[in-house]
Design a protein around this motif. Sequence first.
Motif, PDB file in Angstrom:
ATOM      1  N   ARG A 182       0.834  -1.201   0.000  1.00  9.77           N
ATOM      2  CA  ARG A 182       0.000   0.000   0.000  1.00  9.77           C
ATOM      3  C   ARG A 182       0.861   1.240   0.000  1.00  9.77           C
ATOM      4  N   PRO A 183       0.394   2.399  -0.464  1.00 10.64           N
ATOM      5  CA  PRO A 183      -0.899   2.630  -1.100  1.00 10.64           C
ATOM      6  C   PRO A 183      -1.057   1.819  -2.404  1.00 10.64           C
ATOM      7  N   MET A 324       5.817  15.207   8.068  1.00 13.80           N
ATOM      8  CA  MET A 324       4.636  14.339   8.118  1.00 13.80           C
ATOM      9  C   MET A 324       3.399  15.032   7.537  1.00 13.80           C
ATOM     10  N   ARG A 325       3.326  16.345   7.670  1.00  8.22           N
ATOM     11  CA  ARG A 325       2.129  17.070   7.242  1.00  8.22           C
ATOM     12  C   ARG A 325       2.150  17.384   5.755  1.00  8.22           C
ATOM     13  N   ASP A 326       3.358  17.626   5.232  1.00  7.56           N
ATOM     14  CA  ASP A 326       3.420  18.115   3.856  1.00  7.56           C
ATOM     15  C   ASP A 326       3.499  17.030   2.800  1.00  7.56           C
ATOM     16  N   MET A 327       3.930  15.830   3.169  1.00  8.24           N
ATOM     17  CA  MET A 327       3.999  14.772   2.153  1.00  8.24           C
ATOM     18  C   MET A 327       2.762  13.892   2.285  1.00  8.24           C
ATOM     19  N   ALA A 328       2.039  13.734   1.178  1.00  6.07           N
ATOM     20  CA  ALA A 328       0.950  12.753   1.182  1.00  6.07           C
ATOM     21  C   ALA A 328       1.650  11.408   0.991  1.00  6.07           C
ATOM     22  N   ALA A 405      -1.362   7.324   6.629  1.00  5.05           N
ATOM     23  CA  ALA A 405      -1.753   8.592   5.996  1.00  5.05           C
ATOM     24  C   ALA A 405      -1.547   9.707   7.018  1.00  5.05           C
ATOM     25  N   PHE A 406      -0.269   9.984   7.300  1.00  9.00           N
ATOM     26  CA  PHE A 406       0.056  10.935   8.378  1.00  9.00           C
ATOM     27  C   PHE A 406      -0.541  12.312   8.131  1.00  9.00           C
ATOM     28  N   HIS A 407      -0.511  12.746   6.860  1.00 11.83           N
ATOM     29  CA  HIS A 407      -1.032  14.084   6.557  1.00 11.83           C
ATOM     30  C   HIS A 407      -2.513  14.173   6.914  1.00 11.83           C
ATOM     31  N   LYS A 408      -3.240  13.073   6.696  1.00 15.65           N
ATOM     32  CA  LYS A 408      -4.675  13.092   7.024  1.00 15.65           C
ATOM     33  C   LYS A 408      -4.871  13.028   8.538  1.00 15.65           C
TER      34      LYS A 408
END
Length: 640
Positions: A182-183, A324-328, A405-408
């Motif tokens: 995954r993904p 962690m926030r900026d990379m999907a 999915a850290f950004h989510k």
Amino acid sequence: MATPFYITTPIYYVNARPHLGHAYTTIAADVVRRFHAMSSDRTYFLTGTDEHGDKIVRAAKKENCTPREYVDKISGLFQNLWPELNISNDAFIRTTNPAHMAVVETILQRIYDSGDIYFSEYEGLYCFGCERFYTERELVDGCCPDHQTPPETIKESNYFFKMGRYQQWLIDHIETHPDFIRPERYKNEVLAFLREPLGDLCISRPKSRLKWGITLPFDHDYVTYVWFDALLNYISALGYPDGERYQTFWPVAQHIVAKDILKPHGIYWPIMLKAAGLPIYQHLNVHGYWNVDQSKMSKSIGNVIEPLEMKNIYGLDAFRFFLMRDMAFGLDSSFSEEALVQRINADLANDLGNLFSRVLSMAHKYFGGVIPEPDPAVEKEMDLGLEENSRTAIKAFSAAMDVFAFHKGLAAVWEFITHMNKYVDVTAPWTLAKNKAARKQLETVIYNLLEGLRIISGLIYPVMPDTAVTMQKHLGMTGEDKFYKLERLNAWRGITPGVKLRKSVSLFPRVDPEKKKQVPEAVAAPAKPAKPIKPEIGIDDFAKVDLRVATVVSCQPVPRAKKLLQLEVDLGETRTIVSGIAGNYAPDELVGKQVIVVANLKPVKLMGVLSKGMLIAANDVSGVTVATLDKPVTPGTPLS
Ligand code: MSP
């Protein structure tokens, strides 16, 4: 007891210093490890270095040292970096460890005995300068890219692993375990590879050409090559074949890698495990690549990002948060310091930092820093749903983090932070405080806000462990070492009335986006003749000026006044100050910063707004610069 959890990073080649890419994968693994610690009591996190092969021998030669000296040095750089980035790995494996080498020999022998490894002649394009084979695609105009000479076609006998035998089995395994890789895009990529017949994998090098490797147990003239050595680290580090760690953690193994090594992990590795009669890992989690300002990171371009430098400039938690926030997870991303600064100022200083200092300041102002008791009747009557919002956030956060999915996951936490900020605006504690009859409402509102902060501190723990602990301490929860447990976060009303809070603190100082550029400009500006020093005064005269530290809580433009900003500052009490700095500062730029205020200046009305005090600022050729403090100080502290 909840399910155990095992996470690994790739083991990094020691032919280069650690950079942003290595840091990202390792921080991501650390984040999932900490996330699983929120619900499980048993987690295991492995990272390490990959130390054999001709790449390493060539790198050592370049540095005039032996391979052993070289690998010790570079592996040391990785081992020393991880504690600096708050990486909580349980073990660090090196492929030169004798215990690892023994496991590689055991597995090789087992697969050889079962007939899946055979000896055969191999023909390829060989560069004698590099002492290695090249594929057609690696050549530049038909020549070796390093030596600019055409390679020679040579024949060499080697050992090969029969992968084709397991091709259909692997396709079936992937199809019956849809989130094995995954993904999904990477699962599809592996299935696309598997549509073509799988060639056999060359797994050896003759010792006449490469000595720096693990000797094949069934032929001492050969060493094993690259993947057969490296991939087995994931089980050798657990003490395979015996041992409780292997029994506990191997059945739940999850790997994180970037897309560059998808094929070895998605194809060779499961087939190796199957051929050796071992259970297959649970999930392969694949992320994209970090580019820098839209280009590939490379030594020759000179754009390699050093993780320690980022930590030193911006702070570790801010750096971890940004990655962690900026990379999907799964897609490529572009790193830039501008984007990092924007995130710090908007998400950290403004949304989270501001909320935290505002709520704590109010708790101090209205309740002397003691957590008030909420009133269930008032709670019911106000019914603003903060508890419900927190549950929604925890649920969305957990679901996202579970699939990397850290950004989510972080977006869900920030949605809750937005709810909290709105809750402050809607309940307007400063208005409740003016009305004695609303005391119960005020107690309930401040309690709920402190409780919300407790939950936020737990939710940010995997990504920003230091900030989470700071928040906890300030919330008076010093004795709780497991504050981040999900069951604790799900139990609303966890913060205890009557407990003393610490003074408010600025969690994330705002970063001046222009700072790096501005400093040299200011230095280079032509010196202006200094203003003459004013006539001497005595200490008593100076003592008449009451200078105080104040935290900027909010800031907005003054309508129809181009130069003015209206600031709400906290200096133990909240004050409005109007300042002529609009030409030099955007309204949100100072929020969260600590400034110096002349607190006993006679109030004046400016454009209809009553200003109670004045900010200290410098005015030179580059414009107005507000004086700030370089370390957090309790708001209201006098300056002398
Ligand atoms: N030694 C092998 C892996 C063996 S694992 C059994 C190897 N090492 S490596 O040093 O080249 O590391 C590759 C990994 O480093 C990537 O899969 C990724 O985890 C990380 N990254 C290196 N550069 C990267 C980016 N630019 N962006 C994101 N991650 C990257 O391959």
